[in-house]
Scaffold this motif. Sequence first.
Motif, PDB file in Angstrom:
ATOM      1  N   GLY A  17     -37.141 -10.300  79.015  1.00  0.00           N
ATOM      2  CA  GLY A  17     -37.968  -9.161  78.617  1.00  0.00           C
ATOM      3  C   GLY A  17     -37.260  -8.266  77.618  1.00  0.00           C
ATOM      4  N   HIS A  18     -37.283  -6.947  77.883  1.00  0.00           N
ATOM      5  CA  HIS A  18     -36.731  -6.000  76.901  1.00  0.00           C
ATOM      6  C   HIS A  18     -35.823  -4.951  77.532  1.00  0.00           C
ATOM      7  CE1 HIS A  18     -39.698  -2.565  77.672  1.00  0.00           C
ATOM      8  NE2 HIS A  18     -39.885  -3.465  78.608  1.00  0.00           N
ATOM      9  N   ILE A  19     -35.420  -5.161  78.813  1.00  0.00           N
ATOM     10  CA  ILE A  19     -34.604  -4.113  79.465  1.00  0.00           C
ATOM     11  C   ILE A  19     -33.135  -4.219  79.052  1.00  0.00           C
ATOM     12  CG2 ILE A  19     -36.169  -3.960  81.439  1.00  0.00           C
ATOM     13  CD1 ILE A  19     -33.874  -5.388  83.085  1.00  0.00           C
ATOM     14  N   TYR A  20     -32.366  -3.214  79.439  1.00  0.00           N
ATOM     15  CA  TYR A  20     -30.922  -3.190  79.198  1.00  0.00           C
ATOM     16  C   TYR A  20     -30.194  -3.954  80.316  1.00  0.00           C
ATOM     17  CZ  TYR A  20     -31.073   0.490  75.528  1.00  0.00           C
ATOM     18  OH  TYR A  20     -31.261   1.208  74.381  1.00  0.00           O
ATOM     19  N   ASP A  21     -28.890  -4.234  80.088  1.00  0.00           N
ATOM     20  CA  ASP A  21     -28.089  -4.803  81.181  1.00  0.00           C
ATOM     21  C   ASP A  21     -26.920  -3.899  81.579  1.00  0.00           C
ATOM     22  OD1 ASP A  21     -26.287  -5.355  79.113  1.00  0.00           O
ATOM     23  OD2 ASP A  21     -26.787  -7.500  79.041  1.00  0.00           O
ATOM     24  N   HIS A  22     -26.783  -2.734  80.947  1.00  0.00           N
ATOM     25  CA  HIS A  22     -25.780  -1.764  81.419  1.00  0.00           C
ATOM     26  C   HIS A  22     -26.152  -0.346  80.979  1.00  0.00           C
ATOM     27  CE1 HIS A  22     -24.469  -2.852  77.349  1.00  0.00           C
ATOM     28  NE2 HIS A  22     -23.904  -1.680  77.281  1.00  0.00           N
ATOM     29  N   PHE A  23     -25.790   0.604  81.844  1.00  0.00           N
ATOM     30  CA  PHE A  23     -26.001   2.037  81.580  1.00  0.00           C
ATOM     31  C   PHE A  23     -24.787   2.807  82.086  1.00  0.00           C
ATOM     32  CE2 PHE A  23     -30.354   0.541  82.212  1.00  0.00           C
ATOM     33  CZ  PHE A  23     -31.124   1.278  81.322  1.00  0.00           C
ATOM     34  N   ALA A  24     -24.419   3.888  81.415  1.00  0.00           N
ATOM     35  CA  ALA A  24     -23.441   4.849  81.946  1.00  0.00           C
ATOM     36  C   ALA A  24     -23.981   6.242  81.621  1.00  0.00           C
ATOM     37  CB  ALA A  24     -22.072   4.651  81.316  1.00  0.00           C
TER      38      ALA A  24
END
Length: 436
Positions: free
Chosen positions: A281-288
């Motif tokens: 899809g279009h989601i991210y794989d990391h966030f901070a």
Amino acid sequence: MTNENGSVSRRTFVQTTAAATAAMMFPGAAPAAGSDVIRVGVIGCGGRGTGAAMDVMRSSDGVEVVALGDLMPDRLAQCRATLAKSTAGNAALAAKYKVTDDRAFAGFDAYQKVLATDINYVVLASPPGFRPAHLAAAVAAGKNIFTEKPVAVDSAGIRSVLATYELAKTKGLGVGVGTQRRHQAEYIPTIKRIHDGAIGDVMSGQVFWNQGGLWNHARQPSWSDAEWQIRNWLYFTWLSGDHIVEQHVHNIDVANWVLNAHPIKAIGAGGRQWRTDPKYGHIYDHFAIDFEYPSGARVMSMCRQIGGTTNKVDEHFIGSKGRASMSSDRPGTITGANAWTFERKEKPVSPYVQEHTDLIASLRGGKPYNELKQVAESTLTAIMGREAAYTGLDITWDAILNADQDLTPPQLAFGPLPVPPVPMPGVTKLARKWNT
Ligand SMILES: NC(=O)c1ccc[n+]([C@@H]2O[C@H](COP(=O)([O-])OP(=O)(O)OC[C@H]3O[C@@H](n4cnc5c(N)ncnc54)[C@H](O)[C@@H]3O)[C@@H](O)[C@H]2O)c1
């Protein structure tokens, strides 16, 4: 209300006939109280819905699972087969499992059909994008609710859930939510100690959900775009909220619980580095994300779903007199002036069972609790963090709560549905619709 091509629009999806139908078909249906049998319906019968059906049957006496609803006929059949198998051979559980063919529903309106039966307790476990509508319909139908987290994926959804919370309170309905750490022995006494001052003023925290990748269902030729997206709901923000909302909300909820507040601002970064294939899809794989709380305390939140990386799922807080650490699979600890470690005295009860035991006890005790606002705030905290990363802008609580952001496609039906773009900081806007 259906339109000419048989689909349901988002708004009419919410204002349904469930309450009226329930009243017509089951005039005696009422909230569970006293010694009433808890008659459970489950909406969204995948992994968690099936697990929750077992958990609620194990949680208390006088509980029956009587109705099931899922968008997909194959998932419904799989759930029924699993529940039949898991209850067979255990007379007590087998007596509690009472779903018959005429109480098993599939389709976009399956939730309305479950709510139109004489259940008095509904488990909501579909993908989160549908939750605001399911919550609104369940409260309109006068049902007590156990809802999985998160409870929305966007600002419009959260505003709907907050209105539903108020209505549920007015109607005296019980609402439990699937942030099960709030019902878990590893957390409760540790956080009580923090609230009682064991680490002094909480000045900062660090909360983590770092892990590898998750499941993906290979696209079948017969699946439309919409069916492919809903079956792979994790990877589409309109359905899951992205993994910071879908999964990391658990740890963010712990931060809000410890600080007795929601943050007022988020600054963040994130991206899509490993999970780049279109099947994700279009989601991210990391966030901070850096969250700022009204007291001035700051909480650093980190989540990652990248294969081959170190797993870490826990929460830490630093106060003026000490530190606290907790996790769902380790004893909570406090170091410093009031050092302490949680010692388990009783046989562990699964928090997934305990959350139903507690809700049902509150219903039978005539004092139904309602956890919907707290989980709406934790969900919005996660959405605020996501948007700080997606847009690259500092996002305040007031801005995210009031944003003109509604990510649900205008028609909920199987058919063509383009994948929204991968969010790009500096370009992606906070106020936006599903395809922007
Ligand atoms: N509390 C926890 O620890 C925990 C753990 C796992 C999942 N969850 C939550 O539970 C929810 C479900 O997750 P899951 O792992 O069971 O996913 P899943 O994909 O196994 O199940 C989702 C089910 O919902 C059905 N569905 C999709 N759209 C629907 C609709 N409009 N109406 C009715 N049914 C619909 C799907 O067909 C599927 O059977 C999510 O919100 C997830 O975040 C919570």
